[in-house]
Design an enzyme around this catalytic site. Structure first.
Site, PDB file in Angstrom:
ATOM      1  CG  HIS A 215      -4.584   2.547   7.938  1.00 45.59           C
ATOM      2  ND1 HIS A 215      -3.972   3.752   8.123  1.00 45.59           N
ATOM      3  CD2 HIS A 215      -5.924   2.806   7.884  1.00 45.59           C
ATOM      4  CE1 HIS A 215      -4.877   4.717   8.204  1.00 45.59           C
ATOM      5  NE2 HIS A 215      -6.075   4.165   8.048  1.00 45.59           N
TER       6      HIS A 215
ATOM      7  CB  SER B   4      15.977 -19.675  -6.202  1.00 44.18           C
ATOM      8  OG  SER B   4      17.219 -19.778  -5.530  1.00 44.18           O
TER       9      SER B   4
ATOM     10  CE  LYS C   4      11.854 -17.956  -2.861  1.00 42.90           C
ATOM     11  NZ  LYS C   4      12.957 -16.972  -2.804  1.00 42.90           N
TER      12      LYS C   4
ATOM     13  CD  GLU D  46      10.874  -9.811  -6.762  1.00 45.59           C
ATOM     14  OE1 GLU D  46      11.767  -9.635  -5.935  1.00 45.59           O
ATOM     15  OE2 GLU D  46      10.764 -10.868  -7.423  1.00 45.59           O
TER      16      GLU D  46
END
Ligand code: ARG
Length: 468
Positions: free
Chosen positions: A160, A281, A287, A294
Site C-alpha cells: 500500500h 531544466s 533541477k 518517466e
C-alpha cells in the site's frame, strides 16, 4: 505514368489510380523496412518455382541475380523508389523486372501480395522479437550485476506504499529480473507459434500451379507450412500476440520507471542518477530530472494503444485478406522500436546510478518495521498468532502515542522482555527473512544462484536458433 510505373493490376483498368487513392493507400513509407525479408521471401519463392518446373534453372538464376542487385542497391541506399511504388513488394518486383527483363515477369507466378506480405512479416517477427528478447537479457544482466554488487544492503519493502518489512535491495532488484524472465518466455513462445510459412497460399485459395509450400517453408527456415490458405493470408494472431507481449513488457518497464521517479526524489533519496542519464531544466538551474524513468512509465500508454488498436482492426474482419490488415505493421514496428529503446536507456540508467544505501537502511530501520518479528517471536513461544498480533499492535499504538521507544516498551513488557527487544535493533529484521524465496540474505543468495543459471539457460534459448 512510365511503363515501369504501371500498377500491378493495370490490365483490367482503363486508367491509372487517382492521386488521393495512392496517397491514402500506400504503405511504402512504413513497410520499406521489410525489404530484407521481401528479398529472402522472393528468393525462396523463385527457388521453389524452379523446383517444381515453373522456371528453368536459367530463369531462376536471372531472377536471383536481379534480387542480388536489388539487395545491393537497398544496402547502398541507391534503390530509386518511384511514386507509383505502392508498397515494398511492388517496388522490389518492379525493379527485378527492370533488371531481369522477361524472366522478371515470372517472379510473381503463383504468388499474391497477400501470402507475400504475410510471409515477410512473419520473417521480420521471428528476427526482431528475438532481438527484443536479447535486449531483455541484457537488462536482466544489469539487474543481476547490481544485485550482486549491493551485497546485504536493505531497504523498506512496501505494501500500500506504506513501509511494511525490510527486504534486501538485491531481492528487490531480482524481483524485476524474474518478471522479465516471463517476458522472454512469452516472446519465445510467440515466435514458436508464429513459425509458419504462408507462402503458397496465393491470394486466398492456393493455386492451380504445382506449388510446394512445404519446400519453400523449409527454404525459409520456417518450422512448418500453413494448413489452410484462407487462414494463412488472414491470420494476424502473431501480431496481436507480439503486441501483447510488448505491451506487458512496457507495463513492467513502467513500474520500474515509477519506482525510480520516487527513488531519485529528494523525499526518498534512495538513488542518484548519473549525469549522462538525467536531464536538466531549461529554467530551474538546480533541477536534475529522471526523464528516462518517466518515459518508461509514459510510453506504456502507446504500447497498450498499439495492442488495442490492432485488436479493434481485426475484430469482425471476414475471411480472407482485407486491406485493413495493412494496419498491422505500424503498431508492431512502433512497439518493437519503443521497447528496444526503453530497454537500452534503462540498462544505462540502472547500471550507472548510485544507490544511497544509508538512506535506504535508515528508512527500513524504523523500529515498527520489526513488529511482525516480535509477533512471530511470541508465536515461537506458543502464543497464538492472533493474540501475538494484538499484543504487539498495542505496543506500537503506545509508542506512536509517545509512551516511549518500541525497544524500551518491548523490554518492559511481561510477554516479551529484553531478548525480544533485540529484534528491534537496526538491521536485525531483514536477516530473519529466512524462508525459501524470502527477502533475507540466506534465501537471496540461493535465489541469485538460481537466477544466474536461469539467465544462462535463457541466453542459450534466445541466441541459439533452433535447428530445424
Ligand atoms: N501493402 C499490403 C499490406 O501490407 C500488401 C498486400 C496488398 N494486397 C492487396 N491485394 N492489395 O497488406
Amino acid at each position: 505514368m512510365s511503363d515501369s510505373g504501371k500498377t500491378l493490376w493495370h490490365g483490367r483498368f482503363a486508367g491509372g489510380p487517382a492521386e488521393e487513392l495512392l496517397e491514402y493507400t500506400v504503405s511504402l513509407p512504413f513497410d520499406r523496412r521489410l525489404w530484407p525479408d521481401d528479398i529472402v521471401g522472393s528468393r525462396a519463392h523463385v527457388v521453389g518455382l524452379e523446383h517444381v518446373g515453373l522456371l528453368t534453372p536459367g530463369e531462376r538464376d536471372t531472377i536471383l541475380g536481379a534480387l542480388d542487385v536489388v539487395h545491393d542497391e537497398m544496402m547502398a541506399g541507391s534503390f530509386a523508389f518511384l511514386p507509383s511504388d505502392e508498397d515494398i513488394h511492388t517496388a522490389i518486383e518492379r525493379r527485378v523486372t527492370e533488371i531481369a527483363g522477361p524472366a522478371g515477369g515470372k517472379l510473381h507466378t503463383g504468388r499474391s501480395r497477400n501470402d507475400q506480405c504475410a510471409t515477410d512479416l512473419r520473417l521480420w517477427c521471428k528476427r526482431e522479437l528475438r532481438s527484443v528478447a536479447a535486449r531483455i537479457l541484457e537488462f536482466q544482466k544489469v539487474l543481476l550485476q547490481r544485485a550482486e554488487e549491493v551485497g546485504n544492503a536493505y531497504l523498506p519493502g512496501y505494501t500500500h506504499m506504506q513501509r511494511a518489512q525490510p527486504v534486501l535491495l538485491a531481492h528487490h532488484l531480482l524481483a524485476h529480473a524474474w518478471t522479465f524472465a516471463r517476458d522472454v518466455d512469452r516472446l519465445l513462445a510467440t515466435i514458436e507459434r508464429l513459425d509458419v510459412s504462408p507462402l503458397g497460399a496465393g491470394a486466398l485459395a492456393g493455386s492451380s500451379l504445382p506449388l510446394d509450400p512445404a519446400f519453400t517453408a523449409a527454404q525459409l527456415g520456417f518450422a512448418r507450412p500453413f494448413e489452410n490458405s484462407l487462414d494463412a493470408v488472414s491470420d494476424r494472431d502473431h501480431v496481436a500476440e507480439a503486441l501483447f507481449d510488448l505491451a506487458l513488457i512496457g507495463i513492467h518497464l513502467s513500474r520500474i520507471g515509477e519506482e525510480w521517479v520516487l527513488w531519485t526524489s529528494e523525499e526518498f533519496g534512495f538513488a542518484r542518477l548519473d549525469d549522462a542519464y538525467a536531464t536538466g531544466s531549461s529554467m530551474l538551474p538546480q533541477k536534475k530530472n529522471p526523464d528516462i524513468a518517466e518515459l518508461a512509465r509514459g510510453k506504456s500508454g502507446r504500447l497498450i494503444g498499439n495492442l488495442t488498436g490492432l485488436l479493434t482492426t481485426l475484430k469482425g474482419l471476414p475471411l480472407a485478406y482485407n486491406r485493413d490488415l495493412q494496419e498491422d505493421k505500424e503498431p508492431l514496428f512502433d512497439a518493437v522500436d519503443q521497447v528496444r529503446l526503453a530497454l537500452g536507456a534503462l540498462c544505462g540508467m540502472v547500471s550507472t546510478a548510485t544507490f544511497v544505501l544509508d538512506r535506504m537502511a535508515e528508512a527500513a530501520d524504523s523500529p515498527t518495521s520489526a513488529a511482525t518479528d516480535l509477533a512471530e517471536w511470541l508465536v515461537q513461544r506458543g502464543t497464538p498468532f492472533r493474540e501475538a498480533h494484538a499484543i504487539v499492535g498495542a505496543l506500537v499504538r503506545r509508542t506512536l502515542a509517545g509512551d516511549g521507544g518500541l525497544a524500551e516498551l518491548v523490554a518492559a513488557d511481561p510477554n516479551l522482555g529484553p531478548e525480544a527487544a533485540a529484534l528491534v535493533a537496526p538491521g536485525v529484521s531483514v536477516r530473519r527473512r529466512t524462508t525459501p524465496g524470502g527477502a533475507g540474505p540466506e534465501p537471496v543468495a540461493r535465489q541469485m544462484e538460481r537466477f544466474r543459471s536461469h539467465l544462462e539457460r535463457d541466453r542459450a534459448r534466445v541466441h541459439v536458433a533452433p535447428v530445424r
